[in-house]
Design a protein around this motif. Sequence first.
Motif, PDB file in Angstrom:
ATOM      1  N   SER A  49       0.821  -1.208   0.000  1.00 28.04           N
ATOM      2  CA  SER A  49       0.000   0.000   0.000  1.00 28.04           C
ATOM      3  C   SER A  49       0.854   1.257   0.000  1.00 28.04           C
ATOM      4  O   SER A  49       0.385   2.327  -0.381  1.00 28.04           O
ATOM      5  CB  SER A  49      -0.931   0.000   1.213  1.00 28.04           C
ATOM      6  N   ARG A  50       2.119   1.144   0.415  1.00 30.62           N
ATOM      7  CA  ARG A  50       3.027   2.285   0.410  1.00 30.62           C
ATOM      8  C   ARG A  50       3.882   2.332  -0.850  1.00 30.62           C
ATOM      9  O   ARG A  50       4.811   3.120  -0.937  1.00 30.62           O
ATOM     10  CB  ARG A  50       3.915   2.233   1.647  1.00 30.62           C
ATOM     11  N   THR A 108      -3.154   0.667   6.652  1.00 32.24           N
ATOM     12  CA  THR A 108      -2.451   0.698   5.379  1.00 32.24           C
ATOM     13  C   THR A 108      -2.173   2.117   4.898  1.00 32.24           C
ATOM     14  O   THR A 108      -1.859   2.317   3.744  1.00 32.24           O
ATOM     15  CB  THR A 108      -3.270  -0.036   4.303  1.00 32.24           C
ATOM     16  N   GLU A 111      -3.348   7.124   2.358  1.00 33.83           N
ATOM     17  CA  GLU A 111      -3.647   7.175   0.941  1.00 33.83           C
ATOM     18  C   GLU A 111      -4.617   6.080   0.507  1.00 33.83           C
ATOM     19  O   GLU A 111      -5.082   6.085  -0.633  1.00 33.83           O
ATOM     20  CB  GLU A 111      -2.348   7.070   0.120  1.00 33.83           C
ATOM     21  N   CYS A 112      -4.923   5.158   1.384  1.00 25.78           N
ATOM     22  CA  CYS A 112      -5.841   4.059   1.075  1.00 25.78           C
ATOM     23  C   CYS A 112      -7.027   4.088   2.042  1.00 25.78           C
ATOM     24  O   CYS A 112      -6.945   4.650   3.135  1.00 25.78           O
ATOM     25  CB  CYS A 112      -5.133   2.709   1.158  1.00 25.78           C
ATOM     26  N   TYR A 113      -8.117   3.459   1.619  1.00 26.71           N
ATOM     27  CA  TYR A 113      -9.255   3.312   2.520  1.00 26.71           C
ATOM     28  C   TYR A 113      -8.885   2.352   3.644  1.00 26.71           C
ATOM     29  O   TYR A 113      -8.082   1.427   3.442  1.00 26.71           O
ATOM     30  CB  TYR A 113     -10.468   2.792   1.746  1.00 26.71           C
ATOM     31  N   THR A 117      -6.166  -2.005   0.355  1.00 29.48           N
ATOM     32  CA  THR A 117      -5.091  -1.463  -0.463  1.00 29.48           C
ATOM     33  C   THR A 117      -5.659  -0.646  -1.618  1.00 29.48           C
ATOM     34  O   THR A 117      -4.957  -0.389  -2.603  1.00 29.48           O
ATOM     35  CB  THR A 117      -4.215  -2.605  -1.012  1.00 29.48           C
ATOM     36  N   ARG A 119      -6.664   2.675  -3.256  1.00 35.90           N
ATOM     37  CA  ARG A 119      -6.276   4.073  -3.087  1.00 35.90           C
ATOM     38  C   ARG A 119      -7.495   4.999  -3.129  1.00 35.90           C
ATOM     39  O   ARG A 119      -8.411   4.781  -3.913  1.00 35.90           O
ATOM     40  CB  ARG A 119      -5.274   4.483  -4.159  1.00 35.90           C
ATOM     41  N   ARG A 120      -7.468   5.997  -2.293  1.00 40.68           N
ATOM     42  CA  ARG A 120      -8.563   6.970  -2.248  1.00 40.68           C
ATOM     43  C   ARG A 120      -8.618   7.778  -3.541  1.00 40.68           C
ATOM     44  O   ARG A 120      -7.591   8.016  -4.179  1.00 40.68           O
ATOM     45  CB  ARG A 120      -8.382   7.929  -1.068  1.00 40.68           C
ATOM     46  N   ARG A 232     -12.980  -1.009  -4.820  1.00 43.15           N
ATOM     47  CA  ARG A 232     -12.238  -0.887  -6.084  1.00 43.15           C
ATOM     48  C   ARG A 232     -13.205  -0.776  -7.265  1.00 43.15           C
ATOM     49  O   ARG A 232     -13.002   0.035  -8.177  1.00 43.15           O
ATOM     50  CB  ARG A 232     -11.313  -2.091  -6.256  1.00 43.15           C
TER      51      ARG A 232
END
Length: 279
Positions: A49-50, A108, A111-113, A117, A119-120, A232
């Motif tokens: 996730s990073r 996570t 930047e993620c919900y 994993t 991404r917003r 997603r």
Amino acid sequence: RDEINTAWGITNVLKRRMLEEELDGHLCNFRHRVRATMLLQAWWRGCRSRGLRSRSHLLAHFLDGPKTSALEVYTSDSLQGQNHEKHTEWPNVGNFPVLSSFASYLWTGDECYPKTTVRRIPVPNTRTYSDGRPRRIKIFYSDTGGGHRASALALESALNKLYAGRIDVRLVDFLREATGWPWKFSPEMYAALGHVPSVYKKVYDHESGQLSWRETRSFGIVWGSTKSSVLRFLTRLYSEGVDLIVSVHPLINHLVMEAFSEIFHGQNIIPVVTVVTDL
């Protein structure tokens, strides 16, 4: 293991054997292996996730720690020597979680919900429309029985007849396309349950005392296992453009609303209409 290494001599034979059996029991314990596997999987999800994608990148960070600066370094006492040793240093990896960080087990990053994993995506503060284009309508259904699909087809036909050229209506088998295993096989599972009425009745009566399916434990299980795939799917759908969502399936309503509450932070950005097909 330290006790085993110090337990020498004839008088310690039995003690040594007992300690070895105890150590083997710890090493081969199924629960310990499951816990270790879950922790490693969660840590790897946190890494991905990073932005971490390479296994060699991961190994370098895990064994040597994060590097700064440059890529290829040659070490040799002589510039003319033939035995140059080459190693790679990985830049900008200091923000990845280390194995001892238990926070990455359930978190996570911003930047993620949460616990995914996915991404917003940026969302507006107010509802938007597709200016100058036909309004895009998605009808969510599932082939769990004939009534839901028939209702979706009837709505599509009626809407196209009344608003021809002003709308673009598409049918979406939501459980098939938006959820993962095993829920994407819900039509097949529903058909199989139809041949075993007693089992179907037990499934139907399970947690029937709740006023809403969203309040049941079974919904928590379904949402927890499909959260990533549903988010997603809906974020991609929103990015492609949608003005209205119509649901003709009772199990889909709550999944969509739960996901939208996270995507839009509780705002009513995309209207959702429910058509009751089960009483």
